[in-house]
Design a protein around this motif. Structure first.
Motif, PDB file in Angstrom:
ATOM      1  N   LYS A  38      58.126  -9.397 101.536  1.00 57.02           N
ATOM      2  CA  LYS A  38      58.817 -10.695 101.558  1.00 57.02           C
ATOM      3  C   LYS A  38      60.117 -10.601 102.355  1.00 57.02           C
ATOM      4  O   LYS A  38      60.432 -11.475 103.159  1.00 57.02           O
ATOM      5  CB  LYS A  38      59.094 -11.143 100.112  1.00 57.02           C
ATOM      6  CG  LYS A  38      60.117 -12.238  99.960  1.00 57.02           C
ATOM      7  CD  LYS A  38      59.519 -13.590  99.988  1.00 57.02           C
ATOM      8  CE  LYS A  38      60.491 -14.679  99.615  1.00 57.02           C
ATOM      9  NZ  LYS A  38      61.450 -15.030 100.616  1.00 57.02           N
ATOM     10  N   TRP A  45      57.577 -17.225  98.968  1.00 56.08           N
ATOM     11  CA  TRP A  45      56.832 -16.486  97.947  1.00 56.08           C
ATOM     12  C   TRP A  45      55.375 -16.915  97.912  1.00 56.08           C
ATOM     13  O   TRP A  45      54.480 -16.096  97.712  1.00 56.08           O
ATOM     14  CB  TRP A  45      57.459 -16.686  96.567  1.00 56.08           C
ATOM     15  CG  TRP A  45      58.735 -15.918  96.393  1.00 56.08           C
ATOM     16  CD1 TRP A  45      60.009 -16.414  96.406  1.00 56.08           C
ATOM     17  CD2 TRP A  45      58.865 -14.505  96.209  1.00 56.08           C
ATOM     18  NE1 TRP A  45      60.913 -15.402  96.233  1.00 56.08           N
ATOM     19  CE2 TRP A  45      60.240 -14.222  96.101  1.00 56.08           C
ATOM     20  CE3 TRP A  45      57.961 -13.461  96.105  1.00 56.08           C
ATOM     21  CZ2 TRP A  45      60.724 -12.938  95.905  1.00 56.08           C
ATOM     22  CZ3 TRP A  45      58.443 -12.190  95.909  1.00 56.08           C
ATOM     23  CH2 TRP A  45      59.809 -11.931  95.812  1.00 56.08           C
ATOM     24  N   LEU A  48      52.811 -14.933  99.971  1.00 59.00           N
ATOM     25  CA  LEU A  48      52.584 -13.524  99.680  1.00 59.00           C
ATOM     26  C   LEU A  48      51.084 -13.245  99.666  1.00 59.00           C
ATOM     27  O   LEU A  48      50.323 -13.973  99.010  1.00 59.00           O
ATOM     28  CB  LEU A  48      53.188 -13.196  98.308  1.00 59.00           C
ATOM     29  CG  LEU A  48      53.382 -11.742  97.940  1.00 59.00           C
ATOM     30  CD1 LEU A  48      54.456 -11.115  98.818  1.00 59.00           C
ATOM     31  CD2 LEU A  48      53.782 -11.622  96.491  1.00 59.00           C
ATOM     32  N   TRP A  55      51.569 -14.661  93.312  1.00 57.60           N
ATOM     33  CA  TRP A  55      52.919 -14.804  93.867  1.00 57.60           C
ATOM     34  C   TRP A  55      53.933 -15.232  92.812  1.00 57.60           C
ATOM     35  O   TRP A  55      55.070 -14.745  92.812  1.00 57.60           O
ATOM     36  CB  TRP A  55      52.934 -15.774  95.047  1.00 57.60           C
ATOM     37  CG  TRP A  55      52.762 -17.222  94.661  1.00 57.60           C
ATOM     38  CD1 TRP A  55      51.596 -17.923  94.600  1.00 57.60           C
ATOM     39  CD2 TRP A  55      53.795 -18.127  94.256  1.00 57.60           C
ATOM     40  NE1 TRP A  55      51.843 -19.203  94.179  1.00 57.60           N
ATOM     41  CE2 TRP A  55      53.179 -19.360  93.972  1.00 57.60           C
ATOM     42  CE3 TRP A  55      55.174 -18.030  94.099  1.00 57.60           C
ATOM     43  CZ2 TRP A  55      53.901 -20.475  93.547  1.00 57.60           C
ATOM     44  CZ3 TRP A  55      55.882 -19.136  93.677  1.00 57.60           C
ATOM     45  CH2 TRP A  55      55.247 -20.347  93.414  1.00 57.60           C
ATOM     46  N   TYR A  59      57.315 -13.327  91.763  1.00 58.84           N
ATOM     47  CA  TYR A  59      58.608 -13.996  91.892  1.00 58.84           C
ATOM     48  C   TYR A  59      59.399 -13.915  90.583  1.00 58.84           C
ATOM     49  O   TYR A  59      60.592 -13.600  90.586  1.00 58.84           O
ATOM     50  CB  TYR A  59      58.417 -15.454  92.298  1.00 58.84           C
ATOM     51  CG  TYR A  59      59.683 -16.259  92.194  1.00 58.84           C
ATOM     52  CD1 TYR A  59      60.707 -16.089  93.124  1.00 58.84           C
ATOM     53  CD2 TYR A  59      59.874 -17.157  91.152  1.00 58.84           C
ATOM     54  CE1 TYR A  59      61.894 -16.799  93.012  1.00 58.84           C
ATOM     55  CE2 TYR A  59      61.060 -17.875  91.036  1.00 58.84           C
ATOM     56  CZ  TYR A  59      62.060 -17.691  91.971  1.00 58.84           C
ATOM     57  OH  TYR A  59      63.228 -18.391  91.855  1.00 58.84           O
TER      58      TYR A  59
END
Length: 125
Positions: A38, A45, A48, A55, A59
């Motif tokens: 990232k 996000w 991803l 994701w 996060y």
């Protein structure tokens, strides 16, 4: 991705290790690599890759670790590694448009035709 020697320096600072009491994290190395992906790409996000996992879960875990200073401790552990420079981002390398620096100038609105000399706009009639 991370080399084994880099991971060996970072691993002791991870939350949710098998030696920690309570719930342990999944694959800490995969999670750290997702965070580095990232940071390298600057993607959202949601973008991803699925191979890193869900994701939103990543996060939330990233937020949890960030609030507890885990990444700061990891960075200090590997800061002597020149290969980790790619993960650093600051204002000296991020380009900003000249207007973002407070430069004078900018968009000037110029009329494309001369204005009518007198009277209200036609739309008022």
């Amino acid at each position: 991705m991370l080399r084994d020697d880099q991971w060996a320096k970072m691993e002791p600072y991870c939350l949710g290790k098998r030696s920690d009491p309570g719930r342990s994290g999944g694959d800490n190395r995969l999670f750290v690599e997702a965070v580095l992906w990232k940071a390298r790409t600057g993607s959202q996000w949601r973008d991803l890759p699925q191979e890193f996992g869900e994701w939103n879960t990543i996060y939330k875990r990233f937020n949890y670790w960030a609030k507890r200073g885990v990444f700061e401790r990891m960075f200090e552990a590997v800061s002597d590694e020149p290969d980790m420079e790619y993960a650093m981002i600051d204002a000296t390398i991020v380009p900003v448009h000249r207007h973002g620096h407070g430069a004078k100038g900018g968009l000037e609105i110029r009329p494309s035709a001369p204005r009518r000399a007198a009277g209200p706009p036609r739309s008022w009639h």
